[in-house]
Design a protein around this motif. Structure first.
Motif, PDB file in Angstrom:
ATOM      1  N   LEU A 170     -11.809   4.273 -11.245  1.00  0.00           N
ATOM      2  CA  LEU A 170     -11.043   3.714 -10.124  1.00  0.00           C
ATOM      3  C   LEU A 170     -11.856   3.716  -8.842  1.00  0.00           C
ATOM      4  O   LEU A 170     -12.704   4.580  -8.625  1.00  0.00           O
ATOM      5  N   MET A 171     -11.537   2.762  -7.979  1.00  0.00           N
ATOM      6  CA  MET A 171     -12.064   2.758  -6.617  1.00  0.00           C
ATOM      7  C   MET A 171     -10.871   2.858  -5.672  1.00  0.00           C
ATOM      8  O   MET A 171     -10.024   1.963  -5.615  1.00  0.00           O
ATOM      9  N   LEU A 172     -10.777   3.987  -4.974  1.00  0.00           N
ATOM     10  CA  LEU A 172      -9.709   4.249  -4.012  1.00  0.00           C
ATOM     11  C   LEU A 172     -10.296   4.319  -2.610  1.00  0.00           C
ATOM     12  O   LEU A 172     -11.503   4.489  -2.438  1.00  0.00           O
ATOM     13  N   ALA A 173      -9.457   4.217  -1.603  1.00  0.00           N
ATOM     14  CA  ALA A 173      -9.909   4.303  -0.213  1.00  0.00           C
ATOM     15  C   ALA A 173      -9.549   5.674   0.350  1.00  0.00           C
ATOM     16  O   ALA A 173      -8.359   6.030   0.406  1.00  0.00           O
ATOM     17  N   PRO A 174     -10.535   6.483   0.745  1.00  0.00           N
ATOM     18  CA  PRO A 174     -10.251   7.815   1.294  1.00  0.00           C
ATOM     19  C   PRO A 174      -9.344   7.741   2.520  1.00  0.00           C
ATOM     20  O   PRO A 174      -9.528   6.900   3.402  1.00  0.00           O
ATOM     21  N   GLY A 175      -8.378   8.651   2.577  1.00  0.00           N
ATOM     22  CA  GLY A 175      -7.408   8.622   3.669  1.00  0.00           C
ATOM     23  C   GLY A 175      -7.986   8.878   5.038  1.00  0.00           C
ATOM     24  O   GLY A 175      -7.489   8.361   6.036  1.00  0.00           O
ATOM     25  N   SER A 176      -9.048   9.677   5.116  1.00  0.00           N
ATOM     26  CA  SER A 176      -9.612  10.040   6.421  1.00  0.00           C
ATOM     27  C   SER A 176     -10.067   8.823   7.216  1.00  0.00           C
ATOM     28  O   SER A 176     -10.061   8.839   8.443  1.00  0.00           O
ATOM     29  N   GLY A 177     -10.450   7.756   6.512  1.00  0.00           N
ATOM     30  CA  GLY A 177     -10.938   6.567   7.195  1.00  0.00           C
ATOM     31  C   GLY A 177      -9.868   5.806   7.949  1.00  0.00           C
ATOM     32  O   GLY A 177     -10.183   4.912   8.744  1.00  0.00           O
ATOM     33  N   PHE A 178      -8.593   6.162   7.727  1.00  0.00           N
ATOM     34  CA  PHE A 178      -7.494   5.479   8.403  1.00  0.00           C
ATOM     35  C   PHE A 178      -6.945   6.292   9.574  1.00  0.00           C
ATOM     36  O   PHE A 178      -5.964   5.891  10.199  1.00  0.00           O
ATOM     37  N   TYR A 179      -7.595   7.422   9.831  1.00  0.00           N
ATOM     38  CA  TYR A 179      -7.212   8.262  10.968  1.00  0.00           C
ATOM     39  C   TYR A 179      -8.330   8.248  12.004  1.00  0.00           C
ATOM     40  O   TYR A 179      -9.507   8.281  11.651  1.00  0.00           O
ATOM     41  N   TYR A 199       0.842  -1.195   0.000  1.00  0.00           N
ATOM     42  CA  TYR A 199       0.000   0.000   0.000  1.00  0.00           C
ATOM     43  C   TYR A 199       0.879   1.247   0.000  1.00  0.00           C
ATOM     44  O   TYR A 199       2.024   1.226   0.462  1.00  0.00           O
ATOM     45  N   THR A 200       0.296   2.338  -0.483  1.00  0.00           N
ATOM     46  CA  THR A 200       0.901   3.643  -0.275  1.00  0.00           C
ATOM     47  C   THR A 200      -0.198   4.629   0.082  1.00  0.00           C
ATOM     48  O   THR A 200      -1.327   4.516  -0.419  1.00  0.00           O
ATOM     49  N   MET A 201       0.124   5.572   0.962  1.00  0.00           N
ATOM     50  CA  MET A 201      -0.775   6.696   1.246  1.00  0.00           C
ATOM     51  C   MET A 201      -0.286   7.863   0.400  1.00  0.00           C
ATOM     52  O   MET A 201       0.800   8.399   0.635  1.00  0.00           O
ATOM     53  N   ALA A 202      -1.076   8.215  -0.595  1.00  0.00           N
ATOM     54  CA  ALA A 202      -0.690   9.279  -1.523  1.00  0.00           C
ATOM     55  C   ALA A 202      -1.432  10.564  -1.195  1.00  0.00           C
ATOM     56  O   ALA A 202      -2.609  10.540  -0.830  1.00  0.00           O
ATOM     57  N   LYS A 203      -0.731  11.677  -1.326  1.00  0.00           N
ATOM     58  CA  LYS A 203      -1.354  12.990  -1.177  1.00  0.00           C
ATOM     59  C   LYS A 203      -1.841  13.469  -2.541  1.00  0.00           C
ATOM     60  O   LYS A 203      -1.096  13.415  -3.527  1.00  0.00           O
ATOM     61  N   LEU A 204      -3.087  13.949  -2.575  1.00  0.00           N
ATOM     62  CA  LEU A 204      -3.683  14.441  -3.816  1.00  0.00           C
ATOM     63  C   LEU A 204      -3.985  15.933  -3.688  1.00  0.00           C
ATOM     64  O   LEU A 204      -4.233  16.432  -2.580  1.00  0.00           O
ATOM     65  N   PRO A 205      -4.015  16.647  -4.798  1.00  0.00           N
ATOM     66  CA  PRO A 205      -4.337  18.085  -4.757  1.00  0.00           C
ATOM     67  C   PRO A 205      -5.843  18.317  -4.702  1.00  0.00           C
ATOM     68  O   PRO A 205      -6.436  18.974  -5.572  1.00  0.00           O
ATOM     69  N   VAL A 206      -6.485  17.752  -3.664  1.00  0.00           N
ATOM     70  CA  VAL A 206      -7.936  17.870  -3.512  1.00  0.00           C
ATOM     71  C   VAL A 206      -8.249  18.375  -2.104  1.00  0.00           C
ATOM     72  O   VAL A 206      -7.461  18.194  -1.172  1.00  0.00           O
ATOM     73  N   ASN A 207      -9.426  18.974  -1.951  1.00  0.00           N
ATOM     74  CA  ASN A 207      -9.833  19.483  -0.642  1.00  0.00           C
ATOM     75  C   ASN A 207     -10.424  18.402   0.249  1.00  0.00           C
ATOM     76  O   ASN A 207     -10.348  18.489   1.470  1.00  0.00           O
ATOM     77  N   ASP A 208     -11.032  17.399  -0.361  1.00  0.00           N
ATOM     78  CA  ASP A 208     -11.739  16.376   0.407  1.00  0.00           C
ATOM     79  C   ASP A 208     -11.648  15.051  -0.349  1.00  0.00           C
ATOM     80  O   ASP A 208     -12.342  14.835  -1.344  1.00  0.00           O
ATOM     81  N   SER A 209     -10.782  14.153   0.120  1.00  0.00           N
ATOM     82  CA  SER A 209     -10.572  12.894  -0.598  1.00  0.00           C
ATOM     83  C   SER A 209     -11.797  11.988  -0.532  1.00  0.00           C
ATOM     84  O   SER A 209     -12.009  11.161  -1.420  1.00  0.00           O
ATOM     85  N   ASP A 210     -12.630  12.134   0.504  1.00  0.00           N
ATOM     86  CA  ASP A 210     -13.868  11.354   0.561  1.00  0.00           C
ATOM     87  C   ASP A 210     -14.756  11.715  -0.626  1.00  0.00           C
ATOM     88  O   ASP A 210     -15.294  10.829  -1.311  1.00  0.00           O
ATOM     89  N   HIS A 211     -14.912  13.006  -0.845  1.00  0.00           N
ATOM     90  CA  HIS A 211     -15.732  13.460  -1.968  1.00  0.00           C
ATOM     91  C   HIS A 211     -15.092  13.077  -3.286  1.00  0.00           C
ATOM     92  O   HIS A 211     -15.780  12.645  -4.232  1.00  0.00           O
ATOM     93  N   PHE A 212     -13.776  13.237  -3.377  1.00  0.00           N
ATOM     94  CA  PHE A 212     -13.086  12.913  -4.621  1.00  0.00           C
ATOM     95  C   PHE A 212     -13.262  11.438  -4.983  1.00  0.00           C
ATOM     96  O   PHE A 212     -13.550  11.100  -6.134  1.00  0.00           O
ATOM     97  N   CYS A 213     -13.088  10.536  -3.999  1.00  0.00           N
ATOM     98  CA  CYS A 213     -13.204   9.097  -4.265  1.00  0.00           C
ATOM     99  C   CYS A 213     -14.620   8.728  -4.709  1.00  0.00           C
ATOM    100  O   CYS A 213     -14.809   7.884  -5.593  1.00  0.00           O
ATOM    101  N   GLU A 214     -15.610   9.377  -4.098  1.00  0.00           N
ATOM    102  CA  GLU A 214     -16.998   9.121  -4.469  1.00  0.00           C
ATOM    103  C   GLU A 214     -17.281   9.654  -5.875  1.00  0.00           C
ATOM    104  O   GLU A 214     -17.939   8.998  -6.690  1.00  0.00           O
TER     105      GLU A 214
END
Length: 398
Positions: free
Chosen positions: A350-359, A322-337
């Motif tokens: 693509l189906m990605l896993a939002p980073g916030s769910g791991f914090y 796995y890698t935790m990647a930083k994206l130029p987005v304001n909200d990765s939950d919204h972006f993934c959806e």
């Protein structure tokens, strides 16, 4: 209508699987989805495992010993010894996946209301297991800017109260791919010894350590032999997620004895899964070499490709897949959806896993995603193109 229990209401939803309904709807429209959200490898399971199930010749598929088949546990002691971990046959309990091992460990080591310190980001289901056991997670944040290294021990000391009963690590780490050094583990050993805490160690990805880095097990730490509880699984090691075989390993006889009561209550781990897992220990050197080489090449391809996309940053994981990647987005939950449900490129997405769910801490990980490099390299190349094209038109960019 009867109400749902507080435990049921408090149980967190999986950030890894929460987008599944959208994925199913998208697929029904004929759009191909590349699943980079979940650690389900596409690498083939060892033929030895498949043959063990195929050639089953008993007349009855009966219960096994509650702690697992003796034959399998004895072979596991040899496996661990080859990894420089010397444990006895009765230090091992076979579980229904690593998930059951987590639950048994929490049930046996902690009382409701106890606190456990976990470096974040962490595997999201830890929070679910803690909720089921009634224990409270005290997160300690590791940072992208520091390579997700273990936070200073002084920061651990600040979190310890009379309610603190343990520390939980994942090594190599899911979701970051970070691999703990001997020095970091020695610091953990010292604080565990000082405060007489449990050290729970998830070592499911032990076989995947890159760049000549060595995996050091918590069971190798001297002076805390009775404090360490190890969680293991064959799901990733042999690409056997579906057979549901894990292990709870500890030299603490009281922990194993207590876990045995829970094991007896659920009767036994899966028979066919144990047969497959046991046979997998005989997999060839060529198999393990192929798997390692493939993941290393996938890692290099993905990380290099991510860092070429404008605004995207990825560290180079030293372990796991796995890698935790930083994206130029304001909200990765919204972006993934949005990416999954509203965007496609050449009829693929693509189906990605939002980073916030791991914090566990609120507001962290909002510009991060976890990406699992579990697909063949051709699919990873296509995924990188889709991600870059999507970011060019996403309305919520920074």
């Amino acid at each position: 209508m009867p109400s749902i229990s507080k435990r049921g209401n408090d149980m967190p939803q999986s950030p890894i699987r929460k987008l599944v309904p959208i994925s199913e709807e998208v697929k029904s429209k004929g759009i191909k989805v590349y699943h980079l959200n979940i650690g389900q490898p596409d690498i083939h399971t060892p033929q030895e495992a498949l043959d063990a199930v195929k050639n089953f010749d008993r007349k009855v598929a009966a219960y096994t010993h509650s702690a697992g088949m003796p034959m399998y546990r004895k072979k596991l002691t040899k496996y661990y010894k080859e990894a420089n971990v010397d444990i006895a046959y009765d230090d091992i309990m076979v579980t229904t996946g690593g998930s059951e091992a987590f639950l048994f460990a929490f049930f046996c080591c902690f009382n409701p209301g106890d606190e456990i310190i976990i470096p974040e980001p962490f595997y999201a289901n830890y929070a679910g297991f803690a909720t089921a056991a009634g224990i409270n997670i005290k997160p300690i944040s590791s940072k992208f800017e520091d390579g997700f290294a273990l936070p200073p021990i002084e920061e651990f000391e600040k979190l310890i109260t009379y309610k603190t009963k343990g520390i939980f690590i994942c090594n190599p780490n899911n979701p970051t791919g970070y691999l703990y050094s001997q020095e970091e583990l020695n610091h953990l050993r010292d604080i565990v010894l000082k405060h007489d805490l449990y050290l729970l160690s998830d070592e499911v990805y032990r076989e995947f350590c890159y760049d000549d880095q060595e995996h050091i097990s918590a069971l190798q730490l001297e002076g805390i032999e009775e404090n360490v509880v190890l969680i293991d699984s064959v799901s990733k090691r042999y690409s056997e997620c579906g057979i549901r075989i894990g292990a709870l390993v500890s030299r603490n006889k009281s922990v194993i004895s207590s876990a045995m009561k829970f094991a007896q209550a659920r009767l036994s781990p899966p028979l066919f899964g144990q047969l497959a897992a046991c046979a997998s220990l005989d997999a060839s050197i060529e198999y393990s070499g192929y798997v390692y080489k493939e993941y290393l090449e996938r890692r290099n391809l993905l990380v290099e490709g991510l860092n070429k996309i404008p605004g995207v940053k990825s560290l180079t994981p030293k372990g796991a897949f796995y890698t935790m990647a930083k994206l130029p987005v304001n909200d990765s939950d919204h972006f993934c959806e949005w990416l999954l449900g509203e965007y496609s490129y050449n009829n693929e997405t693509l189906m990605l896993a939002p980073g916030s769910g791991f914090y566990h801490s609120r507001y962290l990980g909002k510009d991060e995603v976890r990406i699992a490099y579990v697909l063949k390299q051709e699919d990873l190349k296509k995924s990188l193109i889709i991600l870059e094209k999507a970011l060019e038109v996403y309305p919520g960019k920074k």
